[in-house]
Scaffold this active site. Structure first.
Site, PDB file in Angstrom:
ATOM      1  NE  ARG A 175      -4.427  -0.953  10.138  1.00 56.56           N
ATOM      2  CZ  ARG A 175      -3.339  -0.376   9.665  1.00 56.56           C
ATOM      3  NH1 ARG A 175      -3.391   0.799   9.122  1.00 56.56           N
ATOM      4  NH2 ARG A 175      -2.202  -0.988   9.681  1.00 56.56           N
ATOM      5  NE  ARG A 216       2.072  -4.477  11.384  1.00 54.91           N
ATOM      6  CZ  ARG A 216       3.142  -4.431  10.576  1.00 54.91           C
ATOM      7  NH1 ARG A 216       4.253  -5.092  10.872  1.00 54.91           N
ATOM      8  NH2 ARG A 216       3.074  -3.726   9.469  1.00 54.91           N
ATOM      9  NE  ARG A 231       6.169  -0.276  10.051  1.00 58.17           N
ATOM     10  CZ  ARG A 231       4.959  -0.235   9.496  1.00 58.17           C
ATOM     11  NH1 ARG A 231       4.800   0.312   8.311  1.00 58.17           N
ATOM     12  NH2 ARG A 231       3.926  -0.745  10.112  1.00 58.17           N
ATOM     13  NE  ARG A 238       7.373  -2.667   5.937  1.00 59.63           N
ATOM     14  CZ  ARG A 238       6.075  -2.432   6.093  1.00 59.63           C
ATOM     15  NH1 ARG A 238       5.330  -2.125   5.052  1.00 59.63           N
ATOM     16  NH2 ARG A 238       5.520  -2.549   7.268  1.00 59.63           N
ATOM     17  CE  LYS A 266      -2.284  -0.999   3.821  1.00 54.94           C
ATOM     18  NZ  LYS A 266      -1.620  -2.263   4.192  1.00 54.94           N
TER      19      LYS A 266
HETATM   20  P1  AMP Z   1       0.755   0.824   9.160  1.00 54.65           P
HETATM   21  O1  AMP Z   1       1.947   1.682   8.945  1.00 54.65           O
HETATM   22  O2  AMP Z   1      -0.426   1.200   8.325  1.00 54.65           O
HETATM   23  O3  AMP Z   1       1.084  -0.647   9.084  1.00 54.65           O
HETATM   24  O4  AMP Z   1       0.305   1.083  10.680  1.00 54.65           O
HETATM   25  C1  AMP Z   1       1.177   0.835  11.763  1.00 54.65           C
HETATM   26  C2  AMP Z   1       0.376   0.786  13.061  1.00 54.65           C
HETATM   27  O5  AMP Z   1      -0.270   2.044  13.276  1.00 54.65           O
HETATM   28  C3  AMP Z   1      -0.751  -0.244  13.077  1.00 54.65           C
HETATM   29  O6  AMP Z   1      -0.320  -1.539  13.438  1.00 54.65           O
HETATM   30  C4  AMP Z   1      -1.682   0.370  14.141  1.00 54.65           C
HETATM   31  O7  AMP Z   1      -1.161   0.155  15.444  1.00 54.65           O
HETATM   32  C5  AMP Z   1      -1.561   1.864  13.857  1.00 54.65           C
HETATM   33  N1  AMP Z   1      -2.576   2.318  12.863  1.00 54.65           N
HETATM   34  C6  AMP Z   1      -2.339   2.799  11.610  1.00 54.65           C
HETATM   35  N2  AMP Z   1      -3.491   3.138  11.005  1.00 54.65           N
HETATM   36  C7  AMP Z   1      -4.476   2.853  11.881  1.00 54.65           C
HETATM   37  C8  AMP Z   1      -5.893   2.960  11.832  1.00 54.65           C
HETATM   38  N3  AMP Z   1      -6.542   3.428  10.747  1.00 54.65           N
HETATM   39  N4  AMP Z   1      -6.599   2.564  12.926  1.00 54.65           N
HETATM   40  C9  AMP Z   1      -5.981   2.115  14.035  1.00 54.65           C
HETATM   41  N5  AMP Z   1      -4.648   1.970  14.142  1.00 54.65           N
HETATM   42  C10 AMP Z   1      -3.889   2.339  13.075  1.00 54.65           C
END
Ligand code: AMP
Length: 223
Positions: A88, A168, A157, A124, A13
């Site tokens: 989400r 996740r 990360r 990654r 994404k």
């Molecule tokens: P990502 O970079 O999109 O994988 O997000 C990393 C982390 O940020 C996720 O595992 C969640 O803990 C938090 N996070 C990101 N976007 C959301 C969202 N829309 N709702 C809730 N938590 C989020």
């Protein structure tokens, strides 16, 4: 135009969102990036989100909805925007509807099976300076350890460790996957095969976007 990128962690994404931004000019908004920055800066919001992020859980809806509300009301999002990692769950999707009603919307679901997700996320790397995303197997930087775009150094990360990746993925299955039905019912849902290479996935996405942009301009002209 509102473009929503769905798909499990590691499906591409962020990479595809950046390519869409470059080609079509719609800014990419990643709630994950916004939250990581808040954690890094030690803001009150970052302190509230930190624990859930480290554990691979969702942070509370009110935090992310506020971040999105602020960002999409800014002038650079007037023409449209790409959402990466938001919504989400269904309540975030409903909140988005209320914040920005009547926006032409399309959902691109970058589908990828769990086995590939694990491999991809372990390979990654993310630039700590500009956030550029690399993959040591498929999309390595030209010089080892140095970001092609800004010369910064990069690392893994914290939540890309095997245990947290599994969590996740569970969270994705439990909360986010039902958005597929939600958006299919709205007739705005497109599935893309995320197992293909970055350029093939982007080709699939571009052809959907070109078609939908033409449609959205047609519907605007008819108003
Ligand atoms: P990502 O970079 O999109 O994988 O997000 C990393 C982390 O940020 C996720 O595992 C969640 O803990 C938090 N996070 C990101 N976007 C959301 C969202 N829309 N709702 C809730 N938590 C989020």
């Amino acid at each position: 135009m509102r473009i929503i990128l769905l798909g499990p962690p590691g499906s591409g994404k962020g990479t595809q969102g950046a390519l869409i931004e470059k080609k079509y000019g719609f800014p990419r908004i990643s709630t994950g990036d916004l939250l990581r920055r808040a954690v890094q800066d030690g803001t009150p919001l970052g302190r509230r989100a930190e624990f859930q992020m480290r554990e691979g859980q969702l942070v509370s809806d009110d935090i992310v909805i506020e971040l999105i509300r602020e960002r999409i009301s800014s002038p650079e999002c007037r023409r449209g925007y790409v959402l990466d990692g938001f919504p989400r769950n269904i309540s975030q999707a409903e909140a988005l509807e209320n914040i920005d009603r009547d926006r032409y919307e399309i959902v691109l679901d970058i589908d990828l099976e769990a086995g590939i997700v694990m491999n991809r996320l372990e390979a990654r790397r993310v630039c700590s300076q500009c956030g550029a995303i690399y993959n040591l197997e498929e999309n390595a930087p030209k010089r080892e350890g140095v970001c092609d775009s800004c010369g910064g150094s990069f690392g893994q990360r914290e939540d890309d460790s095997p245990g947290v990746i599994r969590e996740r993925l569970n969270v994705y299955r439990k909360n986010t996957e039902e958005l597929k039905d939600y958006y299919s019912a709205k007739d705005v849902y497109f599935r893309v095969d995320g197992a293909e290479s970055i350029s093939i996935v982007f080709r699939q996405i571009s052809s959907i976007l070109d078609m939908e942009l033409a449609k959205s301009q047609g519907s605007k002209a008819a108003e």
